[in-house]
Every structure is written in C-alpha cells, then in structure tokens.
Design a protein around this motif. Sequence first.
Motif, PDB file in Angstrom:
ATOM      1  N   TYR A  12       0.838  -1.193   0.000  1.00  0.00           N
ATOM      2  CA  TYR A  12       0.000   0.000   0.000  1.00  0.00           C
ATOM      3  C   TYR A  12       0.876   1.247   0.000  1.00  0.00           C
ATOM      4  O   TYR A  12       1.659   1.467   0.929  1.00  0.00           O
ATOM      5  N   THR A  13       0.721   2.060  -1.031  1.00  0.00           N
ATOM      6  CA  THR A  13       1.615   3.213  -1.202  1.00  0.00           C
ATOM      7  C   THR A  13       0.896   4.494  -1.600  1.00  0.00           C
ATOM      8  O   THR A  13       1.537   5.479  -1.932  1.00  0.00           O
ATOM      9  N   LYS A  14      -0.430   4.491  -1.585  1.00  0.00           N
ATOM     10  CA  LYS A  14      -1.178   5.624  -2.132  1.00  0.00           C
ATOM     11  C   LYS A  14      -1.130   6.885  -1.271  1.00  0.00           C
ATOM     12  O   LYS A  14      -1.406   7.978  -1.758  1.00  0.00           O
ATOM     13  N   GLY A  15      -0.831   6.750   0.030  1.00  0.00           N
ATOM     14  CA  GLY A  15      -0.836   7.953   0.859  1.00  0.00           C
ATOM     15  C   GLY A  15      -0.839   7.628   2.323  1.00  0.00           C
ATOM     16  O   GLY A  15      -0.643   6.478   2.730  1.00  0.00           O
ATOM     17  N   GLY A  16      -1.053   8.646   3.138  1.00  0.00           N
ATOM     18  CA  GLY A  16      -1.090   8.473   4.585  1.00  0.00           C
ATOM     19  C   GLY A  16      -2.165   9.356   5.183  1.00  0.00           C
ATOM     20  O   GLY A  16      -2.799  10.163   4.494  1.00  0.00           O
ATOM     21  N   LEU A  17      -2.365   9.197   6.481  1.00  0.00           N
ATOM     22  CA  LEU A  17      -3.354   9.990   7.201  1.00  0.00           C
ATOM     23  C   LEU A  17      -2.683  10.503   8.477  1.00  0.00           C
ATOM     24  O   LEU A  17      -2.335   9.717   9.354  1.00  0.00           O
ATOM     25  N   ARG A  18      -2.502  11.810   8.551  1.00  0.00           N
ATOM     26  CA  ARG A  18      -1.808  12.414   9.689  1.00  0.00           C
ATOM     27  C   ARG A  18      -2.804  12.915  10.721  1.00  0.00           C
ATOM     28  O   ARG A  18      -3.837  13.484  10.387  1.00  0.00           O
ATOM     29  N   ILE A 183     -16.545   5.690  14.559  1.00  0.00           N
ATOM     30  CA  ILE A 183     -16.139   5.749  13.155  1.00  0.00           C
ATOM     31  C   ILE A 183     -14.629   5.578  13.072  1.00  0.00           C
ATOM     32  O   ILE A 183     -13.883   6.333  13.699  1.00  0.00           O
ATOM     33  N   GLU A 184     -14.191   4.594  12.307  1.00  0.00           N
ATOM     34  CA  GLU A 184     -12.759   4.357  12.127  1.00  0.00           C
ATOM     35  C   GLU A 184     -12.360   4.619  10.679  1.00  0.00           C
ATOM     36  O   GLU A 184     -13.002   4.140   9.745  1.00  0.00           O
ATOM     37  N   PHE A 185     -11.298   5.368  10.507  1.00  0.00           N
ATOM     38  CA  PHE A 185     -10.729   5.643   9.190  1.00  0.00           C
ATOM     39  C   PHE A 185      -9.424   4.855   9.048  1.00  0.00           C
ATOM     40  O   PHE A 185      -8.556   4.923   9.920  1.00  0.00           O
ATOM     41  N   TRP A 186      -9.313   4.123   7.942  1.00  0.00           N
ATOM     42  CA  TRP A 186      -8.159   3.250   7.682  1.00  0.00           C
ATOM     43  C   TRP A 186      -7.526   3.648   6.367  1.00  0.00           C
ATOM     44  O   TRP A 186      -8.207   3.710   5.342  1.00  0.00           O
ATOM     45  N   GLN A 187      -6.239   3.951   6.414  1.00  0.00           N
ATOM     46  CA  GLN A 187      -5.483   4.271   5.213  1.00  0.00           C
ATOM     47  C   GLN A 187      -4.309   3.315   5.095  1.00  0.00           C
ATOM     48  O   GLN A 187      -3.495   3.203   6.013  1.00  0.00           O
ATOM     49  N   GLY A 188      -4.243   2.578   3.987  1.00  0.00           N
ATOM     50  CA  GLY A 188      -3.156   1.637   3.792  1.00  0.00           C
ATOM     51  C   GLY A 188      -1.805   2.334   3.736  1.00  0.00           C
ATOM     52  O   GLY A 188      -1.679   3.409   3.143  1.00  0.00           O
ATOM     53  N   ARG A 189      -0.794   1.700   4.342  1.00  0.00           N
ATOM     54  CA  ARG A 189       0.572   2.238   4.332  1.00  0.00           C
ATOM     55  C   ARG A 189       1.559   1.106   4.068  1.00  0.00           C
ATOM     56  O   ARG A 189       1.232  -0.086   4.257  1.00  0.00           O
ATOM     57  N   PRO A 190       2.778   1.424   3.639  1.00  0.00           N
ATOM     58  CA  PRO A 190       3.780   0.384   3.378  1.00  0.00           C
ATOM     59  C   PRO A 190       4.089  -0.456   4.614  1.00  0.00           C
ATOM     60  O   PRO A 190       3.947   0.001   5.751  1.00  0.00           O
ATOM     61  N   ASN A 191       4.525  -1.691   4.358  1.00  0.00           N
ATOM     62  CA  ASN A 191       4.951  -2.615   5.413  1.00  0.00           C
ATOM     63  C   ASN A 191       3.837  -2.960   6.398  1.00  0.00           C
ATOM     64  O   ASN A 191       4.094  -3.347   7.530  1.00  0.00           O
ATOM     65  N   ARG A 192       2.609  -2.791   5.953  1.00  0.00           N
ATOM     66  CA  ARG A 192       1.432  -3.082   6.779  1.00  0.00           C
ATOM     67  C   ARG A 192       1.351  -2.202   8.027  1.00  0.00           C
ATOM     68  O   ARG A 192       0.642  -2.515   8.978  1.00  0.00           O
ATOM     69  N   LEU A 193       2.052  -1.078   8.025  1.00  0.00           N
ATOM     70  CA  LEU A 193       1.984  -0.135   9.136  1.00  0.00           C
ATOM     71  C   LEU A 193       0.921   0.916   8.811  1.00  0.00           C
ATOM     72  O   LEU A 193       1.200   2.108   8.656  1.00  0.00           O
ATOM     73  N   HIS A 194      -0.312   0.445   8.693  1.00  0.00           N
ATOM     74  CA  HIS A 194      -1.418   1.280   8.239  1.00  0.00           C
ATOM     75  C   HIS A 194      -1.763   2.364   9.258  1.00  0.00           C
ATOM     76  O   HIS A 194      -1.516   2.223  10.455  1.00  0.00           O
ATOM     77  N   ASP A 195      -2.358   3.433   8.763  1.00  0.00           N
ATOM     78  CA  ASP A 195      -2.885   4.489   9.630  1.00  0.00           C
ATOM     79  C   ASP A 195      -4.335   4.165   9.966  1.00  0.00           C
ATOM     80  O   ASP A 195      -5.164   3.973   9.068  1.00  0.00           O
ATOM     81  N   ARG A 196      -4.629   4.105  11.258  1.00  0.00           N
ATOM     82  CA  ARG A 196      -5.997   3.856  11.727  1.00  0.00           C
ATOM     83  C   ARG A 196      -6.332   4.871  12.804  1.00  0.00           C
ATOM     84  O   ARG A 196      -5.652   4.933  13.837  1.00  0.00           O
ATOM     85  N   PHE A 197      -7.378   5.652  12.560  1.00  0.00           N
ATOM     86  CA  PHE A 197      -7.819   6.623  13.554  1.00  0.00           C
ATOM     87  C   PHE A 197      -9.280   6.364  13.899  1.00  0.00           C
ATOM     88  O   PHE A 197     -10.122   6.215  13.014  1.00  0.00           O
ATOM     89  N   LEU A 198      -9.543   6.316  15.189  1.00  0.00           N
ATOM     90  CA  LEU A 198     -10.880   6.003  15.692  1.00  0.00           C
ATOM     91  C   LEU A 198     -11.505   7.230  16.342  1.00  0.00           C
ATOM     92  O   LEU A 198     -10.903   7.861  17.215  1.00  0.00           O
ATOM     93  N   TYR A 199     -12.719   7.565  15.886  1.00  0.00           N
ATOM     94  CA  TYR A 199     -13.536   8.589  16.526  1.00  0.00           C
ATOM     95  C   TYR A 199     -14.596   7.883  17.373  1.00  0.00           C
ATOM     96  O   TYR A 199     -15.344   7.044  16.861  1.00  0.00           O
ATOM     97  N   THR A 200     -14.691   8.241  18.642  1.00  0.00           N
ATOM     98  CA  THR A 200     -15.693   7.671  19.536  1.00  0.00           C
ATOM     99  C   THR A 200     -16.547   8.800  20.100  1.00  0.00           C
ATOM    100  O   THR A 200     -16.013   9.777  20.646  1.00  0.00           O
ATOM    101  N   LEU A 201     -17.873   8.663  19.954  1.00  0.00           N
ATOM    102  CA  LEU A 201     -18.782   9.705  20.418  1.00  0.00           C
ATOM    103  C   LEU A 201     -18.892   9.648  21.941  1.00  0.00           C
ATOM    104  O   LEU A 201     -19.211   8.618  22.526  1.00  0.00           O
ATOM    105  N   GLU A 202     -18.643  10.784  22.586  1.00  0.00           N
ATOM    106  CA  GLU A 202     -18.726  10.869  24.039  1.00  0.00           C
ATOM    107  C   GLU A 202     -20.097  11.366  24.471  1.00  0.00           C
ATOM    108  O   GLU A 202     -20.859  11.921  23.659  1.00  0.00           O
ATOM    109  N   PRO A 203     -20.450  11.143  25.752  1.00  0.00           N
ATOM    110  CA  PRO A 203     -21.801  11.511  26.232  1.00  0.00           C
ATOM    111  C   PRO A 203     -22.183  12.968  25.979  1.00  0.00           C
ATOM    112  O   PRO A 203     -23.351  13.276  25.753  1.00  0.00           O
TER     113      PRO A 203
END
Length: 214
Positions: A12-18, A183-203
């Motif tokens: 996976y080489t298309k980009g990243g998520l910072r 809601i989880e956002f997943w962006q493929g990255r090289p070497n299977r070190l993918h970017d995963r960011f999780l949003y969790t709704l709070e009360p």
Amino acid sequence: MKINLAGIRQEYTKGGLRESELPDNPLLLFDRWLQEAIDAKVNEPTAVIVSTVSADGKPSTRTVLLKGLSDGKFIFYTNYDSRKGKQLAHNPFISLSFVWHELERQVHIEGKATKVSPKESDEYFRQRPYKSRIGARISPQSQPIANRMQLMRRFVQEAARWVGREAERPENWGGYAVTPTRIEFWQGRPNRLHDRFLYTLEPKGNWEISRLAP
C-alpha cells in the motif's frame, strides 16, 4: 486448492493519514473521502457493507448503496420485510463498512438505525427510475422464489398496473438513518503499518480521537 492464497500480497503506497490533519468532526473527513472516491471514479463509491444481528445473535452482511448523509446520519433504503429489516426491528444496532480499494482506504462505522419518516421515503422513492420503483413493489426481498420467470412475470404485471400513473411507494419499503457512535478511518501504508484513527462519540456529544495499532 491450487491457488497460493498466502502468496498474494499488495503493498500500500497511495498515501497516509496524519493526526494533525484530522477534523474534530469525523463526518467532515468522511465527506471529503467520499468526494475523493467519487472524483477518482472508484467502482461503486457509495457501496456500503451493512451488518446486522439476528434475534439469536448471529451476524449477517450484505451490500447496499448509501443514499444520503443528513444531520450526521447515514441513510440507505431497503425493504423493511427483508432479512436486514427484520433483524433491525429486533436489534437496531448496526455497522457499515466502506471499502475503496483504488484509494487503499476503508471506513468502518457503528451506530443505531432508525426508520426515516414516510415523507422522506416517499420523496426518495419518487426520484428512483420507474423500473426500480416497480421492482421494489414486486420483490419479496430475501424470500425464496421458484425461478426468475416468476419474478419477471410479476414485474410485467405490476408495470402494466401503473401505466400513465406514478408508482407509489409500498409501505414495507423505506429508509433507515444510522446515527454513528464509532467511526474508524483506515489508510493503507507500506509494510502493513497502516494508519488507523478512531472517533468515539462521548456523552456530551463531542468526538474523542485515538490512533489504533495496524
């Protein structure tokens, strides 16, 4: 099996998520990603895998099309008597998954589904192509049928009934609005070190953001 599945790999080489680029509201990021998927002409950009749970706790999945994003809710339409409709009547909790292979992206959503108003369902139904409206009226979705000819015969008969008139929405067909809580956002990255960011709704209604290990 003669196919060597273990040997099938893709880098996976298309980009990243910072993290610095993440908005406070995940719906803003989803809207941007969906628009980018549409602009990139990915195959079926609005296709979403919907998972529900039966009364005895067994999950099932199928693919539908996202037809709206309104007031922070994801909207799709279906037959209320279908398998997913019956399962949602028993248990309204649901998950949605968007997979955009061409962009090496995924979005996974969990939340609660409620029916949209009959007025909203009517408005959308009127926008559908005529043949799609007829199909919705005659299809006993998820139920066994004898053969395709039976389905086609019912289609022709129903189409004849509505010649010169606007086909009405059947009462057992309409929309669901999914209110997300995760809601989880997943962006493929090289070497299977993918970017995963999780949003969790709070009360209090704000979203907590955390990075997940790939």
